[in-house]
Design an enzyme around this catalytic site. Structure first.
Site, short mmCIF file in Angstrom:
data_model
loop_
_atom_site.label_atom_id
_atom_site.label_comp_id
_atom_site.label_asym_id
_atom_site.label_seq_id
_atom_site.Cartn_x
_atom_site.Cartn_y
_atom_site.Cartn_z
CB CYS A 28 5.90 14.35 -14.08
SG CYS A 28 6.63 14.60 -12.45
CG HIS A 67 -1.96 -1.13 1.10
ND1 HIS A 67 -2.70 -1.56 2.18
CD2 HIS A 67 -2.32 -1.93 0.06
CE1 HIS A 67 -3.47 -2.57 1.79
NE2 HIS A 67 -3.26 -2.81 0.52
#
Ligand code: BV8
Ligand code: ZN
Length: 228
Positions: A112, A101
């Site tokens: 980006c 996670h």
């Protein structure tokens, strides 16, 4: 194979999610741990992650983390997967682990994809050099896990013959499916949890003990069995 959840960090002072002082009792996951929540109110989401970061920056791994960090030396193959984003396994010396996670100490740009480990921000949401918004590099509900992370975890599970499930309530998918995969391939399943969980009925052994108390003893037994 060792799979850990918030419970392995609770003796270090990290609040769990579902326990009595659990985060989900005070905060609603859909309001803070989803991309929609970030789009709706990035400031409140960032404040919550900064609040958790401050807690995590003040604490150290416990005996449970350190015992797990020593285990690889006693097995032909060993894999550690965790749902925890607190980075304590790495801080305890576990360098080969799968963070299913993500990691709360990392920031990722939603434009980006670049990331950094900045902790202080002039504004919220903080911006990346490309002008894109930065978000905590964790997996939110409804989001896919990091590329290849679950595949690596599942591959290791299908090849293991001993599976430890430590300090997880076994509710959040797909992480919660791993013990069932281990069951399917006939692995011996050991659950360490101060309570019964969704997984207890498939465990071969269940230790209702704090992980920081029993893992050093289990490591000691493993060393003994390995003649160390
Ligand atoms: C996804 C990062 C594909 C962020 C987290 C319906 C059915 C099935 C699945 C779903 C469904 N609806 C939605 C889903 C999918 C959802 C899900 O599973 N929801 C649950 C709530 C039903 N999963 C997802 O969204 C995942 N992505 O499925 O993508 C997809 C894509 C599009 C649409 C659909 C599917 C992404 C899930 C990841 C979410 N991010 N964290 C952040 O941290 O802010 S989850 C977060 O909560 C943790 O990482 C962890 O995974 C979970 C908490 O669980 P635990 O770690 O187990 O902690 P908990 O407090 O619950 O339990 C602690 C245990 O320790 C307790 O049992 C306690 O007794 C024990 N304990 C305490 N102290 C000790 C101890 N034990 C031993 N010693 C101690 N000292
Ligand atoms: Zn960027």
């Amino acid at each position: 194979m060792v799979s850990t959840g918030a419970g392995v960090s609770s003796e270090s002072g990290v609040p769990t999610f579902r326990g009595a002082d659990g985060l989900w009792n005070k905060f609603r996951p859909e309001e803070l741990a989803t991309f929609e929540a970030f789009e709706r109110n990035p400031r409140i989401v960032w404040e919550w992650y900064q609040y958790r970061r401050e807690i995590i920056n003040r604490i150290k791994p416990n005996a449970g983390h350190y015992s797990i960090a020593q285990m690889p030396g006693y097995f032909e193959s060993f894999t550690l997967v965790t749902q925890n984003v607190d980075g304590l396994h790495r801080a305890a010396g576990s360098d080969d682990l799968v963070e299913l996670h993500g990691n709360i100490k990392r920031n990722r740009c939603i434009e980006c994809g670049g990331f950094n480990y900045d902790e202080e921000f002039a504004q919220f949401p903080p911006l990346c050099a490309c002008g894109g918004r930065l978000r905590p590099d964790v997996v939110w509900f409804g989001e896919l896990l990091p590329k290849g992370a679950f595949e690596k975890a599942e591959m290791a599970t299908t090849g293991c013959d001993l599976f430890f499930s430590v300090g997880t309530s076994g509710i959040v998918q797909p992480a919660a499916s791993l013990p069932f995969t281990a069951r399917r391939v006939g692995a011996f399943i050991v659950e360490i949890n101060i309570e019964q969980t969704e997984l207890t009925h498939i465990a071969d052994e269940h230790f209702t003990v704090k992980s920081g108390e029993i893992l050093p003893a289990i490591l000691g037994k493993i060393k003994e069995l390995r003649g160390n």
